[in-house]
Design an enzyme around this catalytic site. Structure first.
Site: not given
Ligand code: HEM
Length: 272
Positions: A64, A68-69, A72, A74, A76, A88, A94, A163, A193-194, A215
């Site tokens: 993630r 997020h890097d 925004v 690129g 970088d 950021e 974030n 997003p 998100h798997t 929590d």
């Molecule tokens: C499509 C738009 C996306 C949205 C709206 C989104 C949103 C979110 C949100 C809300 C969380 C939970 C954050 C938290 O509770 O602190 C999350 C977790 C995560 N996202 Fe996304 N995400 C998106 C796309 C992506 C993409 C493209 C990737 C990677 C290629 C990604 C990888 C992850 C991962 C791996 C987690 C779990 C992180 C952890 O366990 O620390 N997400 N995302």
């Protein structure tokens, strides 16, 4: 315009475009650090394996952090900076949410000891992410190296580009199109998100587990293999199915050549 001058005009345009691509990405290569930092990949592997043994979720957090890097300014390393207000890291998506900074800092410290001033933080983050995904049973992808680090980081840019959980489908499609991704690639990348966790506030009712309170965290799976076990129900059954999409993500808006700098500390811009 006559057809022959039209043809030569097209030829010039195509040639110039090719030249542009070559100059922009010409310096990138899979073996970019082969001479100046041959121990790089071994350091990344050791540190990432150690971090995953201590906490498996860290793989998801690194993935993630990298997304997020890249999304925004690129890929970088701008997400790693914390030496100025409103960077950021302070953006809504974030703050109190991104994790993995310590892992990148630990790799950077070892890398600086072995090959000072050579390897960018942006490349370290890209390598650590791929290593983590592969170690968790996910796909691998070709990674060209040679990214340079940004000297700026902006909370506003992050908020404009990333997003959010309340984005509409149109909003998601537009956010990804702005970075050159198709809706199919959006779906493939969302397969990330798997793995990983989210704050319970983002979990819908079908997902909320008894132990999930404000929590704690809602979880999908901690590695790609867990997610494939049919007895482990997960609503995010797609997986990060597209190595080409990860490859494309890792090449969004790169700084190369003389652009940016090689930060000595990933959290701070170098002062001359
Ligand atoms: C499509 C738009 C996306 C949205 C709206 C989104 C949103 C979110 C949100 C809300 C969380 C939970 C954050 C938290 O509770 O602190 C999350 C977790 C995560 N996202 Fe996304 N995400 C998106 C796309 C992506 C993409 C493209 C990737 C990677 C290629 C990604 C990888 C992850 C991962 C791996 C987690 C779990 C992180 C952890 O366990 O620390 N997400 N995302």
């Amino acid at each position: 315009m006559g057809s022959s001058s039209m043809t030569s005009h097209c030829f010039v345009v195509v040639t110039l475009s090719l030249l542009y691509v070559t100059t922009t990405y010409g310096q990138l290569s899979q073996n970019f650090y082969a001479e100046n930092c041959p121990v790089l990949e071994r350091i990344v592997q050791t540190e990432v394996s150690g971090a995953l043994s201590a906490e498996k979720r860290m793989g998801a957090s690194l993935l993630r952090l990298f997304f997020h890097d890249c999304f925004v300014q690129g890929c970088d390393g701008s997400v790693l900076l914390n030496d100025a207000p409103d960077s950021e890291r302070d953006a809504d998506a974030n703050a109190n949410s991104l994790r993995g900074f310590d892992v990148i800092d630990a790799i950077k410290t070892k890398v600086e000891t072995n090959c000072p001033g050579v390897v960018s933080c942006a490349d370290i983050l890209a390598l650590a992410t791929r290593e983590a995904v592969v170690e968790l049973g996910g796909p691998s992808w070709t990674l060209l190296l040679g990214r340079r680090d940004s000297t700026t980081s902006s909370k506003k840019l992050a908020e404009d580009n990333l997003p959010g959980p309340s984005s509409s489908l149109d909003g998601l499609v537009t956010a990804f199109a702005n970075k050159g991704f198709t809706p199919t690639e959006l779906v493939a990348l969302s397969g990330a998100h798997t793995i990983g966790m989210a704050k319970c506030e983002f979990a819908d009712e079908g997902q909320v587990r008894p132990e999930c309170n404000l929590d704690s965290l809602a979880m999908t799976a901690l590695d790609f293999a867990d997610a494939r076990v049919p007895t482990t129900p997960t609503r995010h059954s797609s997986t990060l199915t597209s190595p080409p999409a990860m490859n494309k993500l890792s090449e969004v808006g790169l700084l190369t050549g003389d652009e940016g700098q090689i930060r000595l500390n990933c959290n701070k811009v170098n002062v001359n």
